[in-house]
Motif scaffolding. Structure first.
Motif, PDB file in Angstrom:
ATOM      1  N   SER A  40      -6.473  54.662  -1.091  1.00 33.09           N
ATOM      2  CA  SER A  40      -6.583  52.958  -0.504  1.00 33.09           C
ATOM      3  C   SER A  40      -7.694  53.027   0.414  1.00 33.09           C
ATOM      4  CB  SER A  40      -5.582  53.021  -0.376  1.00 33.09           C
ATOM      5  OG  SER A  40      -4.824  52.701   0.525  1.00 33.09           O
ATOM      6  N   LEU A  41      -7.463  54.801   1.472  1.00 28.76           N
ATOM      7  CA  LEU A  41      -8.866  54.050   3.090  1.00 28.76           C
ATOM      8  C   LEU A  41      -9.527  54.969   2.729  1.00 28.76           C
ATOM      9  CD1 LEU A  41      -5.717  54.441   5.286  1.00 28.76           C
ATOM     10  CD2 LEU A  41      -7.493  52.505   5.112  1.00 28.76           C
ATOM     11  N   ASP A  42      -9.910  55.234   1.121  1.00 26.65           N
ATOM     12  CA  ASP A  42     -10.736  56.725   1.457  1.00 26.65           C
ATOM     13  C   ASP A  42     -12.010  55.262   0.655  1.00 26.65           C
ATOM     14  OD1 ASP A  42     -12.877  57.465  -1.202  1.00 26.65           O
ATOM     15  OD2 ASP A  42     -11.388  59.784  -0.193  1.00 26.65           O
ATOM     16  N   HIS A  43     -13.804  55.435   1.101  1.00 26.39           N
ATOM     17  CA  HIS A  43     -14.488  54.695   0.588  1.00 26.39           C
ATOM     18  C   HIS A  43     -15.122  54.806  -0.544  1.00 26.39           C
ATOM     19  CE1 HIS A  43     -16.699  58.719   1.086  1.00 26.39           C
ATOM     20  NE2 HIS A  43     -17.602  58.164  -0.049  1.00 26.39           N
ATOM     21  N   ARG A  44     -15.106  55.475  -1.478  1.00 23.58           N
ATOM     22  CA  ARG A  44     -15.271  56.182  -3.243  1.00 23.58           C
ATOM     23  C   ARG A  44     -14.256  55.106  -3.848  1.00 23.58           C
ATOM     24  NH1 ARG A  44     -13.689  61.755  -4.210  1.00 23.58           N
ATOM     25  NH2 ARG A  44     -11.807  61.113  -2.579  1.00 23.58           N
ATOM     26  N   VAL A  45     -12.917  55.253  -3.162  1.00 21.11           N
ATOM     27  CA  VAL A  45     -11.306  54.817  -4.076  1.00 21.11           C
ATOM     28  C   VAL A  45     -11.551  53.373  -3.764  1.00 21.11           C
ATOM     29  CG1 VAL A  45      -9.148  55.261  -4.863  1.00 21.11           C
ATOM     30  CG2 VAL A  45     -11.103  56.886  -4.285  1.00 21.11           C
ATOM     31  N   ALA A  46     -11.339  52.425  -2.819  1.00 20.35           N
ATOM     32  CA  ALA A  46     -11.301  51.544  -1.997  1.00 20.35           C
ATOM     33  C   ALA A  46     -12.082  50.791  -3.202  1.00 20.35           C
ATOM     34  CB  ALA A  46     -11.421  50.808  -1.076  1.00 20.35           C
ATOM     35  N   PRO A  47     -13.259  50.337  -3.308  1.00 15.14           N
ATOM     36  CA  PRO A  47     -13.699  49.834  -3.970  1.00 15.14           C
ATOM     37  C   PRO A  47     -12.980  49.409  -5.624  1.00 15.14           C
ATOM     38  CG  PRO A  47     -15.331  50.364  -2.961  1.00 15.14           C
ATOM     39  CD  PRO A  47     -14.440  51.012  -3.167  1.00 15.14           C
ATOM     40  N   LEU A  48     -12.823  50.638  -5.752  1.00 16.10           N
ATOM     41  CA  LEU A  48     -12.154  50.572  -7.488  1.00 16.10           C
ATOM     42  C   LEU A  48     -11.076  50.224  -7.161  1.00 16.10           C
ATOM     43  CD1 LEU A  48     -12.566  54.475  -8.158  1.00 16.10           C
ATOM     44  CD2 LEU A  48     -14.160  52.197  -9.113  1.00 16.10           C
ATOM     45  N   ILE A  49     -10.446  50.593  -6.142  1.00 16.01           N
ATOM     46  CA  ILE A  49      -9.008  49.348  -6.190  1.00 16.01           C
ATOM     47  C   ILE A  49      -8.604  47.483  -5.711  1.00 16.01           C
ATOM     48  CG2 ILE A  49      -7.176  48.729  -4.601  1.00 16.01           C
ATOM     49  CD1 ILE A  49      -6.852  51.852  -3.268  1.00 16.01           C
ATOM     50  N   GLY A  50      -9.844  47.897  -5.226  1.00 17.56           N
ATOM     51  CA  GLY A  50     -10.338  45.956  -5.087  1.00 17.56           C
ATOM     52  C   GLY A  50     -10.441  45.706  -6.742  1.00 17.56           C
ATOM     53  N   GLN A  51     -11.328  46.621  -6.829  1.00 18.21           N
ATOM     54  CA  GLN A  51     -12.002  45.847  -9.092  1.00 18.21           C
ATOM     55  C   GLN A  51     -10.339  45.344  -9.275  1.00 18.21           C
ATOM     56  OE1 GLN A  51     -15.223  48.498 -10.267  1.00 18.21           O
ATOM     57  NE2 GLN A  51     -15.829  48.561  -8.102  1.00 18.21           N
ATOM     58  N   VAL A  52      -9.750  46.803  -9.596  1.00 20.62           N
ATOM     59  CA  VAL A  52      -8.787  47.153 -10.727  1.00 20.62           C
ATOM     60  C   VAL A  52      -7.657  45.708 -10.193  1.00 20.62           C
ATOM     61  CG1 VAL A  52      -7.085  48.069 -11.599  1.00 20.62           C
ATOM     62  CG2 VAL A  52      -9.081  49.236 -11.060  1.00 20.62           C
ATOM     63  N   MET A  53      -7.408  45.469  -8.897  1.00 17.03           N
ATOM     64  CA  MET A  53      -6.524  44.416  -8.806  1.00 17.03           C
ATOM     65  C   MET A  53      -6.394  43.320  -8.730  1.00 17.03           C
ATOM     66  SD  MET A  53      -3.116  45.875  -8.149  1.00 17.03           S
ATOM     67  CE  MET A  53      -2.137  45.407  -6.970  1.00 17.03           C
ATOM     68  N   THR A  54      -8.765  43.124  -8.834  1.00 22.86           N
ATOM     69  CA  THR A  54      -8.768  41.958  -8.891  1.00 22.86           C
ATOM     70  C   THR A  54      -8.801  41.351 -10.056  1.00 22.86           C
ATOM     71  OG1 THR A  54      -9.635  41.439  -6.658  1.00 22.86           O
ATOM     72  CG2 THR A  54     -11.212  40.386  -8.555  1.00 22.86           C
ATOM     73  N   ASP A  55      -8.674  42.255 -11.498  1.00 23.41           N
ATOM     74  CA  ASP A  55      -9.233  42.101 -12.877  1.00 23.41           C
ATOM     75  C   ASP A  55      -7.278  41.596 -12.847  1.00 23.41           C
ATOM     76  OD1 ASP A  55     -11.318  42.630 -13.023  1.00 23.41           O
ATOM     77  OD2 ASP A  55     -11.113  44.458 -13.755  1.00 23.41           O
ATOM     78  N   LEU A  56      -6.237  42.342 -11.778  1.00 20.84           N
ATOM     79  CA  LEU A  56      -4.615  42.266 -12.683  1.00 20.84           C
ATOM     80  C   LEU A  56      -4.667  40.644 -12.231  1.00 20.84           C
ATOM     81  CD1 LEU A  56      -2.016  43.602 -13.572  1.00 20.84           C
ATOM     82  CD2 LEU A  56      -2.075  44.098 -11.210  1.00 20.84           C
ATOM     83  N   ILE A  57      -4.712  39.946 -10.747  1.00 18.73           N
ATOM     84  CA  ILE A  57      -4.371  38.838 -10.307  1.00 18.73           C
ATOM     85  C   ILE A  57      -5.126  37.453 -10.165  1.00 18.73           C
ATOM     86  CG2 ILE A  57      -2.702  40.808  -8.570  1.00 18.73           C
ATOM     87  CD1 ILE A  57      -5.284  39.276  -6.698  1.00 18.73           C
ATOM     88  N   ALA A  58      -6.853  38.025 -11.373  1.00 23.71           N
ATOM     89  CA  ALA A  58      -7.633  37.080 -11.562  1.00 23.71           C
ATOM     90  C   ALA A  58      -6.658  35.796 -12.680  1.00 23.71           C
ATOM     91  CB  ALA A  58      -8.666  36.986 -11.757  1.00 23.71           C
ATOM     92  N   PRO A  59      -6.089  36.223 -13.712  1.00 25.15           N
ATOM     93  CA  PRO A  59      -5.327  35.110 -14.137  1.00 25.15           C
ATOM     94  C   PRO A  59      -4.259  34.827 -13.868  1.00 25.15           C
ATOM     95  CG  PRO A  59      -6.111  37.313 -15.910  1.00 25.15           C
ATOM     96  CD  PRO A  59      -6.003  37.828 -14.234  1.00 25.15           C
TER      97      PRO A  59
END
Length: 183
Positions: A40-59
């Motif tokens: 979660s603190l890795d520059h490669r993965v943090a954006p993926l976490i942001g995308q996946v979690m935003t997809d999850l909570i956007a509805p």
């Protein structure tokens, strides 16, 4: 499965799952440990976490802010804040301290004011649900309305049931089966 979620699962599996004998925060024993801070603190993965979690909570309707109990939720909330902003969503982020500060303004919830706002409590991994519930209690004392609890990885060890029994909707982006682990 979307591309961001698949990549996130690959990173977590390769870099954040450790096998051995571990004692969890709950005191329970486990043969594996999921250390999401490794990713979660890795520059490669943090954006993926942001995308996946935003997809999850956007509805979830009318969410104004996201965050949770420090320290596990902090990088998750920041990732969501940035990815949501890139999509034109206006989620603020907040941090919930384990205890109120004993100096300054004595606050337990830091960030923009949450009073009267619908918030999603975030967590990196959830075992018993204790951390999100502690955060939810502090947020409610500040006048926030808990819209849901959302976790990156659910360990399938009772958190969902505990959180739902407390009256909060529960969402998980990734389960143990996604990581090739048995409950």
């Amino acid at each position: 499965m979307n591309d961001a979620r698949a990549k996130l699962i690959d990173h977590i599996t390769a870099e954040a799952v450790f096998h051995g004998d571990f004692t969890l925060t709950s005191g329970k024993k486990a043969s594996y440990y999921i250390d999401l801070r490794k990713v979660s603190l890795d520059h490669r993965v943090a954006p993926l976490i942001g995308q996946v979690m935003t997809d999850l909570i956007a509805p979830i309707p009318d969410v104004a802010a996201v965050g949770g109990l420090t320290m596990g939720a902090d990088p998750i909330a920041t990732a969501v804040l940035h990815q949501a902003a890139a999509r034109g969503l206006t989620y603020d982020a907040f941090v919930v301290r384990k205890e109120p500060k004993d100096h300054g303004r004595g606050r337990q919830v830091e960030g923009p004011d949450v009073a009267g706002r619908r918030v999603v409590v975030l967590e990196d991994t959830s075992t018993t649900g204790g951390s999100p519930l502690k955060a939810a209690a502090a947020l409610e004392r500040e006048g926030a309305i808990i819209a849901a609890v959302a976790v990156v990885v659910d360990r399938a060890t009772g958190a969902r049931e505990t959180i739902e029994a407390a009256g909060y909707p529960y969402f998980a982006a990734i389960g143990l089966a996604d990581l090739g682990l048995a409950p």
